[in-house]
Motif scaffolding. Structure first.
Motif, PDB file in Angstrom:
ATOM      1  N   ARG A  48       0.826  -1.201   0.000  1.00 63.53           N
ATOM      2  CA  ARG A  48       0.000   0.000   0.000  1.00 63.53           C
ATOM      3  C   ARG A  48       0.861   1.251   0.000  1.00 63.53           C
ATOM      4  O   ARG A  48       0.511   2.272  -0.620  1.00 63.53           O
ATOM      5  N   LEU A  49       1.993   1.193   0.680  1.00 62.34           N
ATOM      6  CA  LEU A  49       2.889   2.343   0.724  1.00 62.34           C
ATOM      7  C   LEU A  49       3.730   2.487  -0.535  1.00 62.34           C
ATOM      8  O   LEU A  49       4.516   3.428  -0.649  1.00 62.34           O
ATOM      9  N   SER A  50       3.577   1.577  -1.460  1.00 64.81           N
ATOM     10  CA  SER A  50       4.317   1.639  -2.723  1.00 64.81           C
ATOM     11  C   SER A  50       3.427   2.065  -3.883  1.00 64.81           C
ATOM     12  O   SER A  50       3.868   2.072  -5.027  1.00 64.81           O
ATOM     13  N   VAL A  51       2.156   2.408  -3.598  1.00 68.28           N
ATOM     14  CA  VAL A  51       1.235   2.784  -4.662  1.00 68.28           C
ATOM     15  C   VAL A  51       1.625   4.131  -5.239  1.00 68.28           C
ATOM     16  O   VAL A  51       2.462   4.850  -4.686  1.00 68.28           O
ATOM     17  N   SER A  52       0.975   4.498  -6.341  1.00 65.80           N
ATOM     18  CA  SER A  52       1.282   5.746  -7.025  1.00 65.80           C
ATOM     19  C   SER A  52       0.652   6.920  -6.287  1.00 65.80           C
ATOM     20  O   SER A  52      -0.514   7.245  -6.478  1.00 65.80           O
ATOM     21  N   GLY A  53       1.437   7.540  -5.431  1.00 70.96           N
ATOM     22  CA  GLY A  53       0.949   8.700  -4.706  1.00 70.96           C
ATOM     23  C   GLY A  53       1.479   8.741  -3.295  1.00 70.96           C
ATOM     24  O   GLY A  53       1.821   7.708  -2.710  1.00 70.96           O
ATOM     25  N   PRO A  54       1.566   9.943  -2.696  1.00 73.65           N
ATOM     26  CA  PRO A  54       2.135  10.097  -1.354  1.00 73.65           C
ATOM     27  C   PRO A  54       1.155   9.708  -0.253  1.00 73.65           C
ATOM     28  O   PRO A  54      -0.050   9.954  -0.349  1.00 73.65           O
ATOM     29  N   ILE A  55       1.671   9.096   0.802  1.00 72.18           N
ATOM     30  CA  ILE A  55       0.910   8.830   2.020  1.00 72.18           C
ATOM     31  C   ILE A  55       1.608   9.600   3.136  1.00 72.18           C
ATOM     32  O   ILE A  55       2.811   9.424   3.367  1.00 72.18           O
ATOM     33  N   LEU A  56       0.863  10.451   3.826  1.00 71.41           N
ATOM     34  CA  LEU A  56       1.434  11.407   4.761  1.00 71.41           C
ATOM     35  C   LEU A  56       0.904  11.200   6.174  1.00 71.41           C
ATOM     36  O   LEU A  56      -0.222  10.729   6.365  1.00 71.41           O
ATOM     37  N   VAL A  57       1.723  11.586   7.150  1.00 70.29           N
ATOM     38  CA  VAL A  57       1.263  11.693   8.530  1.00 70.29           C
ATOM     39  C   VAL A  57       1.732  13.027   9.089  1.00 70.29           C
ATOM     40  O   VAL A  57       2.749  13.580   8.654  1.00 70.29           O
ATOM     41  N   VAL A  58       0.954  13.541  10.036  1.00 67.96           N
ATOM     42  CA  VAL A  58       1.371  14.698  10.816  1.00 67.96           C
ATOM     43  C   VAL A  58       1.923  14.170  12.129  1.00 67.96           C
ATOM     44  O   VAL A  58       1.245  13.404  12.830  1.00 67.96           O
ATOM     45  N   ARG A  59       3.134  14.576  12.462  1.00 71.20           N
ATOM     46  CA  ARG A  59       3.793  14.096  13.676  1.00 71.20           C
ATOM     47  C   ARG A  59       4.016  15.244  14.650  1.00 71.20           C
ATOM     48  O   ARG A  59       4.269  16.378  14.251  1.00 71.20           O
ATOM     49  N   ASP A  60       3.912  14.909  15.919  1.00 72.24           N
ATOM     50  CA  ASP A  60       4.373  15.782  16.988  1.00 72.24           C
ATOM     51  C   ASP A  60       5.370  14.954  17.788  1.00 72.24           C
ATOM     52  O   ASP A  60       4.991  14.160  18.646  1.00 72.24           O
ATOM     53  N   GLY A  61       6.645  15.096  17.464  1.00 71.32           N
ATOM     54  CA  GLY A  61       7.650  14.193  18.015  1.00 71.32           C
ATOM     55  C   GLY A  61       7.440  12.796  17.471  1.00 71.32           C
ATOM     56  O   GLY A  61       7.379  12.584  16.268  1.00 71.32           O
TER      57      GLY A  61
END
Length: 319
Positions: A48-61
């Motif tokens: 799933r993380l190799s599909v065509s397109g970015p997968i993002l998260v917002v991190r706090d530390g």
């Protein structure tokens, strides 16, 4: 301090954890169920993380607070689908979803995408309001949330305007229009009323821009269709290694569309081209939206490096 991180296949465990949390928290917001996703293997998550397109998260530390993703249909290079938008309950109301959408819209523009689409579940009024504020429009095209569900989702669409960012001489007509709009906005916010003509002229005299030319700096202006000026940003070299970002402004008609982020990313590329290794900037305590933008781009608070009525918070970033 929150930051946006793009995930890769080796981040599969973190992706799995936040995705499962999202499905447990908001089961009616997604086209798959928690039970289905709990059965996925490591290979499934990596794929799933190799599909065509970015997968993002917002991190706090080390804490992941929100996620969102974009998918490029292989046979439609000018289209992108946004999916997986979710913010943890404890982080809602802090602009995480808006920052993710701004990142994805900027990514789409850089890929020459002209249409960005997403789905919203009926009854999810807070998500719909956010999407409308970010320029998406309802299409009236409905379909079931997933097989066996009584809920429906509506397709929303945003057509990306053809905004161009170019370097211009600071004494040109288009630069003067951009500078006047910027200073009028800054002065009006400071005085909490529309700035007078005299105050605007004083601000222009107090903040000259004649030095914003190579090799000492650059003045960038964003223009839309028919040459409409919709924003600007400037970069000045202050030492051989340090540059200062100035004059960041987006016209109110073009806000919440990711243009501020685009301008900042473009000025960072110009800084690298000038051989700079650090950028600094200043803002005001009441400009919360600007602070969130800078922090999401990796800027951190730093000691004061400037003065004046329009500066009471300072940031720096290593490039």
């Amino acid at each position: 301090m929150t930051t946006i991180e793009q995930l890769g296949p080796d981040d599969w465990q973190g992706f799995r954890d936040i995705r499962l949390r999202a499905l447990a928290d908001a089961p009616d917001a997604f086209g798959v169920t928690l039970e289905e996703s709990q059965q996925k293997s490591e290979q499934d998550w990596r794929r799933r993380l190799s599909v065509s397109g970015p997968i993002l998260v917002v991190r706090d530390g080390a804490t992941r607070l929100a996620m969102g993703a974009g998918w490029h249909p292989p046979d439609e290079p000018d289209r992108m689908m946004v999916w997986g938008m979710w913010t943890a309950p404890e982080a809602r109301g802090q602009g995480c979803a808006r920052s993710l959408l701004a990142w994805l819209l900027d990514h789409a523009r850089r890929r020459d995408v002209t249409t960005v689409e997403l789905h919203v579940t009926e009854g999810n009024d807070s998500a719909r309001r956010l999407y409308v504020q970010c320029g998406f429009e309802a299409t009236g095209e409905w379909e079931p949330l997933r097989e066996g569900s009584d809920l429906k989702i509506e397709l929303m669409r945003r057509v990306l305007s053809d905004v161009q960012i170019t370097a211009v001489p600071p004494n040109s007509g288009v630069a003067e229009l951009a500078l006047r709009a910027y200073l009028h906005d800054v002065a009006s916010r400071y005085h909490r009323r529309p700035a007078t003509a005299a105050e605007l002229e004083a601000a222009l005299a107090e903040h000259p821009s004649h030095d914003l030319v190579a090799p000492h700096g650059v003045f960038l202006v964003a223009t839309a269709d028919a040459g409409v000026v919709c924003g600007c940003v400037a970069l000045a070299r202050v030492t051989p290694e340090i540059g200062e970002v100035r004059r960041l402004h987006v016209d109110h008609r073009f806000r919440r569309q990711g243009l501020g982020r685009r301008l900042m990313l473009e000025v960072e590329q110009r800084a690298l081209g000038m051989g700079l290794s650090q950028l600094r900037l200043d803002t005001r305590n009441d400009l919360v939206e600007s602070q969130r933008l800078y922090e999401s781009l990796g800027y951190r608070e730093s000691p004061p490096h400037s003065g004046g009525p329009y500066s009471d918070r300072w940031y720096a970033k290593q490039l």
